[in-house]
Design a protein around this motif. Structure first.
Motif, PDB file in Angstrom:
ATOM      1  N   CYS A   7      -2.681   6.481  12.888  1.00  0.00           N
ATOM      2  CA  CYS A   7      -3.793   7.588  13.110  1.00  0.00           C
ATOM      3  C   CYS A   7      -4.501   7.928  11.639  1.00  0.00           C
ATOM      4  O   CYS A   7      -5.513   8.349  11.714  1.00  0.00           O
ATOM      5  N   ARG A   8      -3.666   7.937  10.651  1.00  0.00           N
ATOM      6  CA  ARG A   8      -4.427   8.208   9.390  1.00  0.00           C
ATOM      7  C   ARG A   8      -5.228   7.063   8.918  1.00  0.00           C
ATOM      8  O   ARG A   8      -6.074   7.304   8.206  1.00  0.00           O
ATOM      9  N   GLN A   9      -4.925   5.573   9.431  1.00  0.00           N
ATOM     10  CA  GLN A   9      -5.667   4.717   9.103  1.00  0.00           C
ATOM     11  C   GLN A   9      -6.940   4.043   9.989  1.00  0.00           C
ATOM     12  O   GLN A   9      -7.718   3.420   9.476  1.00  0.00           O
ATOM     13  N   VAL A  10      -7.056   4.600  11.168  1.00  0.00           N
ATOM     14  CA  VAL A  10      -7.944   4.150  12.247  1.00  0.00           C
ATOM     15  C   VAL A  10      -8.986   4.899  12.112  1.00  0.00           C
ATOM     16  O   VAL A  10      -8.862   6.191  11.941  1.00  0.00           O
ATOM     17  N   GLN A  11     -10.075   4.496  12.526  1.00  0.00           N
ATOM     18  CA  GLN A  11     -11.335   5.353  12.910  1.00  0.00           C
ATOM     19  C   GLN A  11     -11.296   6.016  14.311  1.00  0.00           C
ATOM     20  O   GLN A  11     -11.912   7.045  14.309  1.00  0.00           O
ATOM     21  N   THR A  12     -10.877   5.097  15.324  1.00  0.00           N
ATOM     22  CA  THR A  12     -10.796   5.895  16.715  1.00  0.00           C
ATOM     23  C   THR A  12      -9.342   5.712  17.153  1.00  0.00           C
ATOM     24  O   THR A  12      -8.827   4.641  16.962  1.00  0.00           O
ATOM     25  N   PHE A  13      -8.828   6.496  17.732  1.00  0.00           N
ATOM     26  CA  PHE A  13      -7.571   6.471  18.559  1.00  0.00           C
ATOM     27  C   PHE A  13      -8.114   6.858  20.166  1.00  0.00           C
ATOM     28  O   PHE A  13      -8.416   7.800  20.418  1.00  0.00           O
ATOM     29  N   ILE A  14      -7.507   5.912  20.964  1.00  0.00           N
ATOM     30  CA  ILE A  14      -7.883   5.958  22.505  1.00  0.00           C
ATOM     31  C   ILE A  14      -6.725   5.965  23.101  1.00  0.00           C
ATOM     32  O   ILE A  14      -5.580   5.184  22.829  1.00  0.00           O
ATOM     33  N   SER A  15      -6.585   7.060  23.976  1.00  0.00           N
ATOM     34  CA  SER A  15      -5.354   7.269  24.958  1.00  0.00           C
ATOM     35  C   SER A  15      -5.576   7.217  26.285  1.00  0.00           C
ATOM     36  O   SER A  15      -6.647   7.831  26.585  1.00  0.00           O
ATOM     37  N   SER A  62      -3.182  12.491  20.917  1.00  0.00           N
ATOM     38  CA  SER A  62      -4.494  12.524  20.657  1.00  0.00           C
ATOM     39  C   SER A  62      -4.868  13.727  19.815  1.00  0.00           C
ATOM     40  O   SER A  62      -5.757  13.736  18.881  1.00  0.00           O
ATOM     41  N   SER A  63      -4.098  14.781  19.823  1.00  0.00           N
ATOM     42  CA  SER A  63      -4.234  15.958  19.023  1.00  0.00           C
ATOM     43  C   SER A  63      -3.896  15.487  17.386  1.00  0.00           C
ATOM     44  O   SER A  63      -4.560  15.835  16.445  1.00  0.00           O
ATOM     45  N   LEU A  64      -3.008  14.901  17.393  1.00  0.00           N
ATOM     46  CA  LEU A  64      -2.571  14.534  15.914  1.00  0.00           C
ATOM     47  C   LEU A  64      -3.393  13.290  15.250  1.00  0.00           C
ATOM     48  O   LEU A  64      -3.698  13.620  14.338  1.00  0.00           O
ATOM     49  N   ALA A  65      -4.178  12.626  16.097  1.00  0.00           N
ATOM     50  CA  ALA A  65      -4.761  11.708  15.767  1.00  0.00           C
ATOM     51  C   ALA A  65      -6.329  12.358  15.238  1.00  0.00           C
ATOM     52  O   ALA A  65      -6.768  12.212  14.050  1.00  0.00           O
ATOM     53  N   ALA A  86      -5.528  14.061  12.157  1.00  0.00           N
ATOM     54  CA  ALA A  86      -5.302  13.310  10.979  1.00  0.00           C
ATOM     55  C   ALA A  86      -6.901  12.728  10.666  1.00  0.00           C
ATOM     56  O   ALA A  86      -7.158  11.747   9.514  1.00  0.00           O
ATOM     57  N   GLY A  87      -8.035  12.822  11.201  1.00  0.00           N
ATOM     58  CA  GLY A  87      -9.410  12.497  10.871  1.00  0.00           C
ATOM     59  C   GLY A  87      -9.914  11.348  11.625  1.00  0.00           C
ATOM     60  O   GLY A  87     -11.069  11.016  11.387  1.00  0.00           O
ATOM     61  N   ALA A  88      -9.108  10.873  12.909  1.00  0.00           N
ATOM     62  CA  ALA A  88      -9.911   9.832  13.835  1.00  0.00           C
ATOM     63  C   ALA A  88     -10.549  10.352  14.785  1.00  0.00           C
ATOM     64  O   ALA A  88     -10.057  11.545  15.084  1.00  0.00           O
ATOM     65  N   ASP A  89     -11.588   9.732  15.321  1.00  0.00           N
ATOM     66  CA  ASP A  89     -11.966  10.046  16.661  1.00  0.00           C
ATOM     67  C   ASP A  89     -10.972   9.973  17.500  1.00  0.00           C
ATOM     68  O   ASP A  89     -10.258   8.835  17.676  1.00  0.00           O
ATOM     69  N   SER A  90     -10.686  10.964  18.203  1.00  0.00           N
ATOM     70  CA  SER A  90      -9.686  10.803  19.249  1.00  0.00           C
ATOM     71  C   SER A  90     -10.242  11.027  20.622  1.00  0.00           C
ATOM     72  O   SER A  90     -10.905  11.973  20.954  1.00  0.00           O
ATOM     73  N   VAL A  91     -10.104  10.010  21.412  1.00  0.00           N
ATOM     74  CA  VAL A  91     -10.639  10.099  22.919  1.00  0.00           C
ATOM     75  C   VAL A  91      -9.474   9.857  23.624  1.00  0.00           C
ATOM     76  O   VAL A  91      -8.604   9.097  23.618  1.00  0.00           O
ATOM     77  N   VAL A  92      -9.605  10.785  24.901  1.00  0.00           N
ATOM     78  CA  VAL A  92      -8.853  10.478  26.023  1.00  0.00           C
ATOM     79  C   VAL A  92      -9.572  10.050  27.381  1.00  0.00           C
ATOM     80  O   VAL A  92     -10.530  10.473  27.349  1.00  0.00           O
ATOM     81  N   ILE A  93      -9.047   8.948  27.791  1.00  0.00           N
ATOM     82  CA  ILE A  93      -9.737   8.219  28.778  1.00  0.00           C
ATOM     83  C   ILE A  93      -9.566   9.310  30.196  1.00  0.00           C
ATOM     84  O   ILE A  93      -8.374   9.190  30.352  1.00  0.00           O
ATOM     85  N   PRO A  94     -10.441   9.657  30.735  1.00  0.00           N
ATOM     86  CA  PRO A  94     -10.108  10.771  31.872  1.00  0.00           C
ATOM     87  C   PRO A  94      -9.606  10.013  32.998  1.00  0.00           C
ATOM     88  O   PRO A  94      -9.759   8.913  33.515  1.00  0.00           O
TER      89      PRO A  94
END
Length: 125
Positions: free
Chosen positions: A26-34, A42-45, A48-56
């Motif tokens: 999470c600290r290394q990626v640009q985008t976290f997709i769940s 998703s919150s932790l990402a 950590a500074g990543a764009d965090s996306v939840v697929i609805p």
């Protein structure tokens, strides 16, 4: 069970990894997709500074997915909402830190309560 909606090139599947390893990712990626709408990752990402996306989930509106706006701050509910989610990361961080502080206080109060009960029922001899 959801269909994949993002490009898997350069993706890292975190299922089965340790919490520590996922945190590093999470600290290394640009985008976290769940695809899991209920994971705390998703919150932790986002923290950590990543764009965090939840697929609805199909047919579930954002407010139904997470009624508490402070807990959905910083998380994009769908790939098209990434840009507007970014300003919410700080609010999310503050909310999670407050939750941790409240939890620590609650545990301390619980311990104090039971220590007093034990002392009251088992006075030093």
């Amino acid at each position: 069970g959801k269909p994949l909606v993002h490009d898997l090139t350069d993706s890292i599947q975190v299922d089965g990894m340790s919490h520590a390893h996922i945190g590093e990712i999470c600290r290394q990626v640009q985008t976290f997709i769940s695809y899991d709408t209920r994971t705390m990752y998703s919150s932790l990402a986002a923290i950590a500074g990543a764009d965090s996306v939840v697929i609805p989930d199909e047919g579930i509106e954002e407010e139904d997915w997470q009624p508490d706006e402070t807990l959905r701050s910083g998380i994009a509910y769908g790939l098209e909402r990434i840009e507007e989610s970014r300003p919410g990361r700080q609010r999310l961080t503050e909310r999670v830190l407050k939750m941790a502080k409240d939890s620590s206080k609650s545990v301390a109060n619980f311990a104090d309560f039971w220590n007093q009960k034990i002392v009251a029922h088992h006075p030093a001899r």
